[in-house]
Each structure stands twice: as structure tokens, then as C-alpha cells.
Design an enzyme around this catalytic site. Structure first.
Site, PDB file in Angstrom:
ATOM      1  NE  ARG A  99      -3.596  -2.325   2.384  1.00 56.57           N
ATOM      2  CZ  ARG A  99      -4.639  -2.636   3.507  1.00 56.57           C
ATOM      3  NH1 ARG A  99      -4.668  -1.543   4.380  1.00 56.57           N
ATOM      4  NH2 ARG A  99      -5.086  -3.462   3.534  1.00 56.57           N
ATOM      5  NE  ARG A 105      -1.132   4.978   9.510  1.00 51.39           N
ATOM      6  CZ  ARG A 105      -2.348   4.329   9.081  1.00 51.39           C
ATOM      7  NH1 ARG A 105      -2.317   3.549   8.039  1.00 51.39           N
ATOM      8  NH2 ARG A 105      -3.391   4.369   9.778  1.00 51.39           N
ATOM      9  CD  GLU A 114      -6.947  -1.307  11.384  1.00 47.25           C
ATOM     10  OE1 GLU A 114      -7.240  -1.891  10.545  1.00 47.25           O
ATOM     11  OE2 GLU A 114      -6.782   0.130  11.263  1.00 47.25           O
ATOM     12  CB  SER A 141     -10.308  -5.068  10.696  1.00 44.45           C
ATOM     13  OG  SER A 141      -9.846  -5.223   9.477  1.00 44.45           O
ATOM     14  NE  ARG A 167      -0.639  -1.203  11.245  1.00 48.16           N
ATOM     15  CZ  ARG A 167      -1.422  -0.072  11.281  1.00 48.16           C
ATOM     16  NH1 ARG A 167      -2.516  -0.217  12.108  1.00 48.16           N
ATOM     17  NH2 ARG A 167      -1.284   0.781  10.475  1.00 48.16           N
TER      18      ARG A 167
END
Length: 419
Positions: A257, A272, A344, A347, A384
């Protein structure tokens, strides 16, 4: 994609649902194009019926001339119908999946709802370091060399961090395979038409993903942002059997990403980055089991993080935080001591039959076919999860204890400074 029948019967609801997701969609134009499409189809059908009747008549000049007129009219109407259907389809692709009835209407993370907490935040009797400081001191994370080779927001995992990554992968696979999930290592490149059908790239979302241009292929290919991007389309244009449902997959892949718009602490270390690895779950279920499956995927995510004994909270996302295809979404946010906040780490979403309609994935029930419901959930976002382990298990001497459940896979109990 929403069905035209649903939009016709619920135009006000669909308008409100789009507004609740902050999407601008011209529902009235969709309805007008739909009406025009149906009118054109009716005209075409009547002309074809007349043509069939003419074919049974004795040939004379009147029949020949009328046949020519019908041919020209059909050509014109069919061309117009193609244009109308294309315009209609383009507009339908801009309509988001409505939020489920139990989702709060909201505009940002302040409207999200914490529905559960697990364990109290980790407390230290020393000042905790952040994951990058820990990783550099232990020689397991190297962003400076990655910057030299690849640029900003890339990292090398080294030494014990590599073993830790694959320990997480093996642990997740063992749990999920025992639950009946089919393991998959999917492609990381997908066609543009697939990205359109998934719905994640709608409304400018494609700007967050990498496009690989192939000169000989005008469409090119996109790098996946998660394994689900190439697992969900596996059954495109297929009809599954009800007896084979639910059909569940667990996939491992690298993900890519751009992470545009990230700044500050989010760009430090491996929180990130442009390339990261994930273990992802995807379920295909019959509609009446969709909500139950969503609870099940969330329970598996919790099971995995509870096994690591890391404090977390479960957050139910508000309407505008759902994303384009999701009807409901839960995040698990792990406690990150250096930031003194939850972040986070996983999800899980249900897209109901929204993606199934776009990808034409159905199941057969008593001779009839219906669209399946498709759900996804993150087992481990590896980077993460490593962050949460390093920060919550750090020791005063700079070492990091390995969660007990992972030790059979790592072969060591602690990561210590190199002598």
C-alpha cells in the site's frame, strides 16, 4: 453492488445509506436510466417478435422493406441500450454497501464504539521504548538500510524477528486449519477488473495501491493490499453448492500500500510501511448465516490475540469508517505502550452479498441460485503484531520475552542484545 430491484424499492434508504458513508451518488439518475433501459428492452423485444412473425410470411416487397426497417431500428436501439447499460452499470458501481442496521451513524473514529476490552494496559516500572528503538538495539529491525535500498517506509526484519514472523504465521495456520479453513498462498498481482469488482478501489481508493504497468497489457495489474483481494475472487462466476458452505480460506501473502496521508509517529518503524505480510481469513456463507459468521471471525481474532496475552480493545466502526463494500466492521486495537494508546492490529468485515453480486458468486439451494455472503478478517497483520509483542513484552535490560504460545515455533524464549 446493490440490486436494481432493491434500489427501486428503497430509493430513500439507499440515498441515506450513501450519505451516511459520505458518498455522493445520483440515485435519481440511476432510476431514470433503469427506466430507460427497461423501455428500450421492451421495444427491442417487440421488434424481434415482429421480425420472427415476418420470417413466417410470404416474401414480398412489403415484407422485405419492413424487414430492413426492423434491422435498422434494432441496430440503433441495441446500440443505445448498450450505452445506457454501460452508464447505468458505472453508476451502480459508485453505490456503496449500506451500513447494517446495528451500525452507528458517524463521521470519524470519535463515533466508533468500544464494545470490549481485554486485560489492563501493560504497566512498566521503567520508561518503555518504542518498537523501533527496541528493534534497532536488538538488531532485528533495520529501516536505515531499507531506506538506502528501497526508500522511506520499508524495513528489513532480521535475526529473531524473522523467526518470530514465521512463528506467528505457523501458529495462526495451525489454529485456523484446525477450524476447517483451507490454507492458500494467493497471487499478489490482480487484474484491474478484479479491483473494480471488489469495491475497495472505489471513490479514489485506487490511489492507495500500486499499479504495475505492462506495456503489452493495457490494463496492467495491481499489487494486493491484503490477501483477501486475490482470495475473494477465486470463485468469481461460480455457483457453489449449499452442502459445501461455509467455505473458509486462510491466506498468507505480502501486501502493498502507498499509505498516502500518513505522518508523524505512524511513519516511524514498521507501523505504516509500503510492504507488509498478513495472515487473512475469508468466508463464503449462505445469507442467513452471515451475522453468525461475522461473530465467529471476530472470536477467532480475539482467540489469537488472547493467546499472545496482549491487552486489546474491540471497536465497532461507525458508518463512515466502514469503507465502501463493508456493511459492518470490527477492529481489534492492541495496546501500544510507547504511544500510550490502542492501535489497530486486525479487522473483520462483512460485505453481505455486495461483493458477491459484483463478482457473480452464487450458491445453489433446492435448484435455485442465490448470491453468497462474503466476509473477511485479519488473523495477524505480522508487522503490527510484532510491534505489539516487542512493546508489551520488553524488559528493563532491553530484551524481549517471547509469548509462551509462540515458543514451540521460535525455539527460544527471549530476544536479547547481541554480545
Amino acid at each position: 453492488m446493490l440490486s436494481l430491484d432493491y434500489i427501486r424499492q428503497n430509493p430513500t434508504l439507499v440515498k441515506a445509506a450513501a450519505k451516511n458513508k459520505n458518498r455522493q451518488v445520483d440515485i435519481d439518475k440511476i432510476l431514470k436510466l433503469d427506466e430507460k433501459r427497461r423501455t428500450l428492452i421492451l421495444k427491442i423485444q417487440k421488434l424481434r417478435e415482429e421480425r420472427n412473425l415476418l420470417a413466417k410470411q410470404k416474401v414480398d416487397d412489403n415484407v422485405i422493406n419492413r424487414g430492413k426497417q426492423i434491422k435498422e431500428n434494432l441496430k440503433m436501439l441495441e446500440k443505445e441500450l448498450t450505452a445506457v447499460e454501460q452508464g447505468l452499470n458505472n453508476l451502480l458501481y459508485e453505490v456503496p454497501n449500506p451500513a447494517a442496521n446495528d451500525v452507528a451513524i458517524g463521521t470519524d473514529e470519535t463515533d466508533n464504539i468500544v464494545v470490549k476490552k481485554y486485560k489492563e494496559p501493560t504497566i512498566f516500572d521503567f520508561k518503555p521504548l518504542d518498537h523501533l528503538d527496541i528493534g534497532e538495539k536488538l538488531e532485528i529491525i533495520d529501516v536505515s538500510t531499507a531506506g538506502k535500498v528501497s526508500g522511506t517506509r520499508f524495513a528489513y526484519l532480521k535475526n529473531e524477528a524473522v523467526i518470530l514472523e514465521f512463528a506467528l504465521v505457523q501458529f495462526a495456520l495451525k489454529i485456523l486449519i484446525n477450524e476447517g479453513f483451507i490454507p492458500v498462498i494467493p497471487p499478489v498481482l490482480i487484474k484491474k477488473e478484479i479491483t473494480d469488482k471488489l469495491g475497495y478501489w472505489q471513490a479514489g481508493g485506487n490511489e492507495d495501491y500500486y499499479w504495475v504497468h505492462e506495456p503489452q497489457e493495457s490494463q496492467g495489474l495491481y499489487l494486493v493490499g491484503t490477501a483477501e483481494h486475490s482470495i475473494v475472487p477465486m470463485h468469481m462466476n461460480e455457483v457453489l453448492l449449499e452442502k459445501d458452505m461455509p467455505k473458509r480460506y486462510v491466506g498468507f501473502s505480502s501486501s502493498f500500500r502507498r499509505e498516502s496521508g500518513s505522518y508523524g509517529k505512524d511513519t516511524r518503524g514498521i507501523l505504516r510501511v509500503h510492504q507488509f505480510d498478513k495472515v487473512e481469513m475469508v468466508s463464503f456463507v449462505i445469507p442467513e448465516n452471515g451475522d453468525k459468521e461475522h461473530d465467529y471471525l471476530l472470536s477467532l481474532e480475539e482467540k489469537l490475540f488472547q493467546a499472545l496475552q496482549i491487552p486489546y480493545q474491540v471497536v465497532k466502526m461507525c458508518s463512515e469508517d466502514l469503507g465502501f463494500p463493508a456493511a459492518r466492521k470490527y477492529d481489534i486495537e492492541a495496546w501500544i505502550p510507547s504511544q500510550n494508546k490502542y492501535r489497530e492490529v486486525t479487522s473483520t468485515s462483512t460485505t453481505t452479498d455486495f461483493q458477491a453480486r459484483r463478482l457473480n458468486i452464487k450458491y445453489r439451494k433446492k435448484g435455485e441460485t442465490q448470491f453468497v455472503h462474503i466476509l473477511n478478517g485479519t488473523a495477524f497483520a505480522i508487522g503490527r503484531t510484532i510491534i505489539s509483542i516487542l512493546e508489551n513484552y520488553q524488559q528493563p535490560d532491553g530484551s524481549v520475552i517471547i509469548p509462551e504460545v509462540l515458543r514451540p515455533y521460535t525455539g527460544f524464549e527471549k530476544i536479547a542484545k547481541k554480545s
